[in-house]
Design a protein around this motif. Structure first.
Motif, PDB file in Angstrom:
ATOM      1  N   ASP A   1       0.837  -1.186   0.000  1.00 32.03           N
ATOM      2  CA  ASP A   1       0.000   0.000   0.000  1.00 32.03           C
ATOM      3  C   ASP A   1       0.880   1.246   0.000  1.00 32.03           C
ATOM      4  O   ASP A   1       1.688   1.430   0.908  1.00 32.03           O
ATOM      5  N   ASP A   2       0.729   2.074  -1.021  1.00 33.79           N
ATOM      6  CA  ASP A   2       1.487   3.322  -1.099  1.00 33.79           C
ATOM      7  C   ASP A   2       0.544   4.517  -0.902  1.00 33.79           C
ATOM      8  O   ASP A   2       0.681   5.543  -1.548  1.00 33.79           O
ATOM      9  N   ARG A   3      -0.467   4.343  -0.029  1.00 36.60           N
ATOM     10  CA  ARG A   3      -1.342   5.450   0.362  1.00 36.60           C
ATOM     11  C   ARG A   3      -1.008   5.779   1.815  1.00 36.60           C
ATOM     12  O   ARG A   3      -0.750   4.860   2.603  1.00 36.60           O
ATOM     13  N   TRP A   4      -1.021   7.053   2.162  1.00 38.08           N
ATOM     14  CA  TRP A   4      -0.448   7.458   3.442  1.00 38.08           C
ATOM     15  C   TRP A   4      -1.401   8.258   4.307  1.00 38.08           C
ATOM     16  O   TRP A   4      -2.079   9.162   3.816  1.00 38.08           O
ATOM     17  N   GLU A   5      -1.425   7.894   5.588  1.00 38.47           N
ATOM     18  CA  GLU A   5      -2.169   8.652   6.596  1.00 38.47           C
ATOM     19  C   GLU A   5      -1.223   8.939   7.752  1.00 38.47           C
ATOM     20  O   GLU A   5      -0.334   8.135   8.036  1.00 38.47           O
ATOM     21  N   TRP A   6      -1.475  10.042   8.435  1.00 34.84           N
ATOM     22  CA  TRP A   6      -0.623  10.415   9.572  1.00 34.84           C
ATOM     23  C   TRP A   6      -0.613   9.292  10.608  1.00 34.84           C
ATOM     24  O   TRP A   6      -1.630   8.681  10.894  1.00 34.84           O
ATOM     25  N   SER A   7       0.572   8.984  11.152  1.00 43.48           N
ATOM     26  CA  SER A   7       0.701   7.899  12.131  1.00 43.48           C
ATOM     27  C   SER A   7       1.766   8.297  13.159  1.00 43.48           C
ATOM     28  O   SER A   7       2.461   9.315  12.980  1.00 43.48           O
ATOM     29  N   ALA A   8       1.909   7.467  14.188  1.00 46.29           N
ATOM     30  CA  ALA A   8       2.955   7.726  15.186  1.00 46.29           C
ATOM     31  C   ALA A   8       4.328   7.727  14.504  1.00 46.29           C
ATOM     32  O   ALA A   8       5.211   8.526  14.840  1.00 46.29           O
ATOM     33  N   ALA A   9       4.491   6.837  13.494  1.00 44.38           N
ATOM     34  CA  ALA A   9       5.789   6.774  12.791  1.00 44.38           C
ATOM     35  C   ALA A   9       6.052   8.083  12.039  1.00 44.38           C
ATOM     36  O   ALA A   9       7.191   8.567  11.992  1.00 44.38           O
ATOM     37  N   SER A  10       4.982   8.687  11.448  1.00 45.17           N
ATOM     38  CA  SER A  10       5.166   9.969  10.745  1.00 45.17           C
ATOM     39  C   SER A  10       5.640  11.032  11.747  1.00 45.17           C
ATOM     40  O   SER A  10       6.594  11.783  11.483  1.00 45.17           O
ATOM     41  N   ALA A  11       4.962  11.092  12.900  1.00 50.20           N
ATOM     42  CA  ALA A  11       5.294  12.123  13.898  1.00 50.20           C
ATOM     43  C   ALA A  11       6.731  11.936  14.387  1.00 50.20           C
ATOM     44  O   ALA A  11       7.503  12.907  14.484  1.00 50.20           O
ATOM     45  N   GLN A  12       7.115  10.687  14.669  1.00 55.30           N
ATOM     46  CA  GLN A  12       8.480  10.443  15.170  1.00 55.30           C
ATOM     47  C   GLN A  12       9.535  10.812  14.126  1.00 55.30           C
ATOM     48  O   GLN A  12      10.590  11.343  14.439  1.00 55.30           O
ATOM     49  N   GLY A  13       9.210  10.521  12.843  1.00 57.17           N
ATOM     50  CA  GLY A  13      10.149  10.858  11.771  1.00 57.17           C
ATOM     51  C   GLY A  13      10.354  12.366  11.648  1.00 57.17           C
ATOM     52  O   GLY A  13      11.486  12.837  11.502  1.00 57.17           O
ATOM     53  N   TRP A  14       9.254  13.123  11.732  1.00 58.51           N
ATOM     54  CA  TRP A  14       9.396  14.589  11.666  1.00 58.51           C
ATOM     55  C   TRP A  14      10.193  15.112  12.861  1.00 58.51           C
ATOM     56  O   TRP A  14      10.998  16.034  12.716  1.00 58.51           O
ATOM     57  N   GLU A  15       9.996  14.510  14.031  1.00 57.03           N
ATOM     58  CA  GLU A  15      10.787  14.948  15.207  1.00 57.03           C
ATOM     59  C   GLU A  15      12.269  14.689  14.962  1.00 57.03           C
ATOM     60  O   GLU A  15      13.126  15.522  15.257  1.00 57.03           O
ATOM     61  N   ALA A  16      12.564  13.517  14.403  1.00 56.75           N
ATOM     62  CA  ALA A  16      13.976  13.180  14.135  1.00 56.75           C
ATOM     63  C   ALA A  16      14.561  14.168  13.123  1.00 56.75           C
ATOM     64  O   ALA A  16      15.680  14.668  13.297  1.00 56.75           O
ATOM     65  N   LEU A  17      13.789  14.466  12.079  1.00 53.64           N
ATOM     66  CA  LEU A  17      14.279  15.397  11.053  1.00 53.64           C
ATOM     67  C   LEU A  17      14.534  16.772  11.667  1.00 53.64           C
ATOM     68  O   LEU A  17      15.554  17.422  11.390  1.00 53.64           O
ATOM     69  N   ASN A  18      13.617  17.191  12.507  1.00 56.85           N
ATOM     70  CA  ASN A  18      13.736  18.482  13.168  1.00 56.85           C
ATOM     71  C   ASN A  18      15.003  18.565  14.020  1.00 56.85           C
ATOM     72  O   ASN A  18      15.659  19.597  14.086  1.00 56.85           O
ATOM     73  N   ARG A  19      15.364  17.416  14.643  1.00 63.91           N
ATOM     74  CA  ARG A  19      16.590  17.406  15.452  1.00 63.91           C
ATOM     75  C   ARG A  19      17.825  17.541  14.556  1.00 63.91           C
ATOM     76  O   ARG A  19      18.787  18.193  14.906  1.00 63.91           O
ATOM     77  N   HIS A  20      17.773  16.921  13.351  1.00 62.99           N
ATOM     78  CA  HIS A  20      18.917  17.051  12.435  1.00 62.99           C
ATOM     79  C   HIS A  20      19.023  18.483  11.914  1.00 62.99           C
ATOM     80  O   HIS A  20      20.097  19.054  11.862  1.00 62.99           O
ATOM     81  N   SER A  21      17.892  19.050  11.483  1.00 61.06           N
ATOM     82  CA  SER A  21      17.905  20.402  10.923  1.00 61.06           C
ATOM     83  C   SER A  21      16.494  20.983  10.970  1.00 61.06           C
ATOM     84  O   SER A  21      15.626  20.605  10.185  1.00 61.06           O
ATOM     85  N   ALA A  22      16.294  21.928  11.883  1.00 64.19           N
ATOM     86  CA  ALA A  22      14.974  22.563  12.019  1.00 64.19           C
ATOM     87  C   ALA A  22      14.647  23.334  10.731  1.00 64.19           C
ATOM     88  O   ALA A  22      13.491  23.376  10.302  1.00 64.19           O
ATOM     89  N   ALA A  23      15.684  23.930  10.114  1.00 68.52           N
ATOM     90  CA  ALA A  23      15.443  24.719   8.898  1.00 68.52           C
ATOM     91  C   ALA A  23      14.964  23.811   7.766  1.00 68.52           C
ATOM     92  O   ALA A  23      14.006  24.133   7.046  1.00 68.52           O
ATOM     93  N   ALA A  24      15.619  22.654   7.611  1.00 68.39           N
ATOM     94  CA  ALA A  24      15.211  21.726   6.541  1.00 68.39           C
ATOM     95  C   ALA A  24      13.812  21.195   6.815  1.00 68.39           C
ATOM     96  O   ALA A  24      12.996  21.056   5.893  1.00 68.39           O
ATOM     97  N   ALA A  25      13.508  20.886   8.087  1.00 75.06           N
ATOM     98  CA  ALA A  25      12.171  20.374   8.422  1.00 75.06           C
ATOM     99  C   ALA A  25      11.107  21.418   8.088  1.00 75.06           C
ATOM    100  O   ALA A  25      10.054  21.084   7.531  1.00 75.06           O
ATOM    101  N   ALA A  26      11.401  22.691   8.382  1.00 72.87           N
ATOM    102  CA  ALA A  26      10.423  23.753   8.094  1.00 72.87           C
ATOM    103  C   ALA A  26      10.233  23.894   6.587  1.00 72.87           C
ATOM    104  O   ALA A  26       9.101  24.031   6.089  1.00 72.87           O
TER     105      ALA A  26
END
Ligand SMILES: C[S@@+](CC[C@H](N)C(=O)[O-])C[C@H]1O[C@@H](n2cnc3c(N)ncnc32)[C@H](O)[C@@H]1O
Length: 284
Positions: A45-70
């Motif tokens: 399935d390549d259809r996407w809904e917000w999940s705990a994994a999505s939220a955790q991934g964005w948090e990780a990205l934000n830790r690497h680079s807040a500017a890139a995440a924004a």
């Protein structure tokens, strides 16, 4: 040494794969194009809904680079796109962790989310570590529509875990370690030669979006030597693992789908290593 693991890539990577243990990752994940892919050997399935994994991934990205995440949040215009990119950020963060300092990630995607995925990987790996992108012509005809050109090629972007990995890649591609390496001839040209799988090709196993073994062999030869560890966290029918086994590399495969793991298992049982006479081990 060789393992097929069932489960979500982030969970399995966290639980099972040691930090700094992998020489090369090849991943051909879902491309984020909002459809279900089905074949006689399985579906995903390549259809996407917000999940705990999505939220955790964005948090990780934000830790690497807040500017890139924004920036990524600003360009990811739909809710499914944001959900997808969160999952991918979580996976790429874990992939960076498991790579050796001399290791490389080869991420396969198309234009659907290509720009976003490159930004995401650059944010996670750090600037200056994208070795380049390969273009692979996956089909002869694509259909243009009101939204985009017809899509006939995929892109495979290569990220180095550190400057030492860039150096190793260059060494393998120029001086060489494996005399069968495409590096001997093409030295990281940006065009992958492998032909797409034709309808009715005997290599086809009925798993949707299956890639040709020859394509991944090209990448594995360019990035690794005999005995190195190749990991595919979204292995599908196991194409990258078959390529690794044929080239006398060790492998680990992960997939969410039991059908994918069962298909890969069957293929790996009969995949024989190629003649090893010209194959060298690790170079310093
Ligand atoms: C494009 S297919 C891979 C095809 C593969 N390269 C081949 O040649 O058969 C993507 C695969 O990713 C798997 N997948 C999707 N999300 C995943 C996740 N979070 N963790 C692990 N596997 C996932 C799907 O089940 C599917 O088999």
């Amino acid at each position: 040494m060789n393992r097929l693991l069932l489960g979500s890539a982030v969970d399995v990577l966290r639980r099972e794969i040691t930090t700094g243990s992998v020489d090369m990752v090849y991943s051909d994940p879902p491309f984020g194009n909002e459809q279900v892919w089905a074949g006689k050997a399985g579906s995903f399935d390549d259809r996407w809904e917000w999940s705990a994994a999505s939220a955790q991934g964005w948090e990780a990205l934000n830790r690497h680079s807040a500017a890139a995440a924004a920036l990524l949040a600003a360009v990811a215009r739909t809710a499914p796109a944001r959900a997808y990119l969160g999952v991918m950020a979580g996976i790429v963060t874990e992939l960076r962790r498991v790579l050796k300092l001399t290791g490389t990630l080869w991420l396969h995607f198309d234009d659907t989310m290509g720009a976003e995925l490159r930004l995401l990987c650059t944010a996670i790996f750090g600037p200056g570590l994208e070795a380049g992108t390969l273009v692979w012509k996956r089909t002869l005809g694509g259909h243009a529509n009101a939204k985009s050109f017809g899509r006939v090629h995929d892109t495979i972007a290569c990220y180095a875990r550190s400057p030492a990995a860039l150096w190793r890649l260059w060494r393998l591609g120029t001086i060489g370690g494996d005399p069968c390496s495409p590096g001997w001839e093409y030295r990281f040209d940006t065009f992958a030669e492998a032909a797409p799988l034709a309808q009715g090709d005997k290599e086809r196993v009925g798993y949707p979006t299956q890639k040709p073994v020859a394509l991944i062999e090209e990448l594995i030869r360019a990035a690794t030597l005999r005995g190195n560890m190749v990991l595919d966290p979204t292995c599908g029918s196991g194409t990258a693992l078959v390529a690794a086994q044929r080239l006398n590399r060790n492998w680990t495969g992960i997939d969410l789908s039991p059908d994918a793991i069962a298909t890969a298992e069957k293929r790996l049982e009969i995949a024989r290593p190629k003649q090893a006479a010209f194959d060298f081990g690790e170079v310093a």
